[in-house]
Scaffold this motif. Structure first.
Motif, PDB file in Angstrom:
ATOM      1  N   THR A 179     -20.766   9.007   3.109  1.00 59.16           N
ATOM      2  CA  THR A 179     -22.121   9.464   2.767  1.00 59.16           C
ATOM      3  C   THR A 179     -23.170   8.496   3.301  1.00 59.16           C
ATOM      4  N   LEU A 180     -22.753   7.249   3.594  1.00 65.37           N
ATOM      5  CA  LEU A 180     -23.656   6.254   4.180  1.00 65.37           C
ATOM      6  C   LEU A 180     -23.544   6.234   5.708  1.00 65.37           C
ATOM      7  N   GLN A 181     -22.903   7.246   6.269  1.00 63.81           N
ATOM      8  CA  GLN A 181     -22.786   7.424   7.724  1.00 63.81           C
ATOM      9  C   GLN A 181     -21.881   6.389   8.403  1.00 63.81           C
ATOM     10  N   PHE A 182     -20.806   5.982   7.734  1.00 62.15           N
ATOM     11  CA  PHE A 182     -19.816   5.091   8.333  1.00 62.15           C
ATOM     12  C   PHE A 182     -18.606   5.886   8.779  1.00 62.15           C
ATOM     13  N   GLU A 183     -18.018   5.480   9.881  1.00 63.16           N
ATOM     14  CA  GLU A 183     -16.687   5.938  10.264  1.00 63.16           C
ATOM     15  C   GLU A 183     -15.731   5.040   9.486  1.00 63.16           C
ATOM     16  N   VAL A 184     -14.725   5.626   8.849  1.00 61.73           N
ATOM     17  CA  VAL A 184     -13.853   4.860   7.957  1.00 61.73           C
ATOM     18  C   VAL A 184     -12.398   4.922   8.415  1.00 61.73           C
ATOM     19  N   ARG A 185     -11.774   3.751   8.439  1.00 64.22           N
ATOM     20  CA  ARG A 185     -10.322   3.651   8.625  1.00 64.22           C
ATOM     21  C   ARG A 185      -9.769   2.950   7.400  1.00 64.22           C
ATOM     22  N   GLU A 186      -8.469   3.095   7.159  1.00 66.66           N
ATOM     23  CA  GLU A 186      -7.866   2.543   5.956  1.00 66.66           C
ATOM     24  C   GLU A 186      -6.615   1.742   6.284  1.00 66.66           C
ATOM     25  N   ALA A 187      -6.310   0.789   5.392  1.00 69.73           N
ATOM     26  CA  ALA A 187      -5.060   0.035   5.454  1.00 69.73           C
ATOM     27  C   ALA A 187      -4.626  -0.247   4.018  1.00 69.73           C
ATOM     28  N   GLY A 188      -3.317  -0.215   3.780  1.00 68.25           N
ATOM     29  CA  GLY A 188      -2.787  -0.404   2.437  1.00 68.25           C
ATOM     30  C   GLY A 188      -2.427  -1.833   2.089  1.00 68.25           C
ATOM     31  N   ASP A 189      -2.467  -2.730   3.088  1.00 62.03           N
ATOM     32  CA  ASP A 189      -2.197  -4.147   2.825  1.00 62.03           C
ATOM     33  C   ASP A 189      -2.742  -4.977   3.986  1.00 62.03           C
ATOM     34  N   GLY A 190      -2.696  -6.281   3.842  1.00 63.66           N
ATOM     35  CA  GLY A 190      -3.269  -7.175   4.840  1.00 63.66           C
ATOM     36  C   GLY A 190      -2.596  -7.097   6.199  1.00 63.66           C
ATOM     37  N   ARG A 191      -1.287  -6.936   6.219  1.00 64.33           N
ATOM     38  CA  ARG A 191      -0.559  -6.849   7.494  1.00 64.33           C
ATOM     39  C   ARG A 191      -1.017  -5.609   8.272  1.00 64.33           C
ATOM     40  N   GLU A 192      -1.080  -4.483   7.583  1.00 62.15           N
ATOM     41  CA  GLU A 192      -1.546  -3.239   8.207  1.00 62.15           C
ATOM     42  C   GLU A 192      -2.987  -3.398   8.678  1.00 62.15           C
ATOM     43  N   ALA A 193      -3.800  -4.106   7.893  1.00 62.54           N
ATOM     44  CA  ALA A 193      -5.202  -4.322   8.257  1.00 62.54           C
ATOM     45  C   ALA A 193      -5.322  -5.153   9.533  1.00 62.54           C
ATOM     46  N   LEU A 194      -4.480  -6.171   9.674  1.00 60.77           N
ATOM     47  CA  LEU A 194      -4.507  -6.971  10.912  1.00 60.77           C
ATOM     48  C   LEU A 194      -4.175  -6.107  12.120  1.00 60.77           C
ATOM     49  N   ASP A 195      -3.210  -5.202  11.954  1.00 57.97           N
ATOM     50  CA  ASP A 195      -2.862  -4.277  13.038  1.00 57.97           C
ATOM     51  C   ASP A 195      -4.058  -3.396  13.402  1.00 57.97           C
ATOM     52  N   ARG A 196      -4.759  -2.877  12.383  1.00 60.68           N
ATOM     53  CA  ARG A 196      -5.940  -2.032  12.631  1.00 60.68           C
ATOM     54  C   ARG A 196      -7.026  -2.832  13.365  1.00 60.68           C
ATOM     55  N   CYS A 197      -7.206  -4.088  12.978  1.00 61.74           N
ATOM     56  CA  CYS A 197      -8.223  -4.935  13.620  1.00 61.74           C
ATOM     57  C   CYS A 197      -7.846  -5.252  15.063  1.00 61.74           C
ATOM     58  N   ALA A 198      -6.553  -5.379  15.330  1.00 62.55           N
ATOM     59  CA  ALA A 198      -6.103  -5.636  16.698  1.00 62.55           C
ATOM     60  C   ALA A 198      -6.381  -4.424  17.584  1.00 62.55           C
ATOM     61  N   GLU A 199      -6.291  -3.224  17.002  1.00 61.39           N
ATOM     62  CA  GLU A 199      -6.600  -1.994  17.744  1.00 61.39           C
ATOM     63  C   GLU A 199      -8.096  -1.939  18.070  1.00 61.39           C
ATOM     64  N   ARG A 200      -8.915  -2.232  17.057  1.00 62.51           N
ATOM     65  CA  ARG A 200     -10.373  -2.200  17.218  1.00 62.51           C
ATOM     66  C   ARG A 200     -11.009  -2.911  16.034  1.00 62.51           C
TER      67      ARG A 200
END
Length: 121
Positions: A23-44
């Motif tokens: 609703t604040l006009q953000f594109e949102v991605r999700e991760a369920g833990d820190g390891r998954e989040a690091l992978d998402r950050c490595a992608e973009r």
């Protein structure tokens, strides 16, 4: 469009945060833990990360330390979203590289305010 990575082991929290952020006009991605989040950050690298403290596999603090040491890892603004409210926790989060801190449960107004403070609203 700004993008946000929501890192939380609770599907409910991720769903609530996604709804508010969209609703604040953000594109949102999700991760369920820190390891998954690091992978998402490595992608973009996201513009901002909403980060839970207590998660399996890799905690929010461990993720934050690893992120800040990675290439491009100083770019995202990091807002801890947690039930941990002691001053020692807040100080530790800021010292580790967090930009802001918000208590759960949060609402749209609170989250929007924190995003304005870190400059990504």
């Amino acid at each position: 469009m700004k993008n946000c990575l929501v890192v939380d082991d609770s599907k409910v929290i991720r769903k609530v945060a996604r709804h508010i952020l969209e609703t604040l006009q953000f594109e949102v991605r999700e991760a369920g833990d820190g390891r998954e989040a690091l992978d998402r950050c490595a992608e973009r690298q996201p513009d901002v990360i909403l980060l839970d403290w207590n998660m399996p596999v890799m905690s929010g603090m461990d993720f934050l330390r690893a992120l800040r040491q990675s290439e491009g890892g100083m770019h995202p603004k990091v807002v801890f979203c947690t039930t941990e409210n002691g001053m020692a926790y807040i100080r530790a989060a800021i010292e580790a590289g967090a930009d802001e801190y918000v208590m759960k449960p949060f609402d749209r107004e609170t989250l929007e305010s924190k995003l304005q403070i870190v400059g990504v609203s």
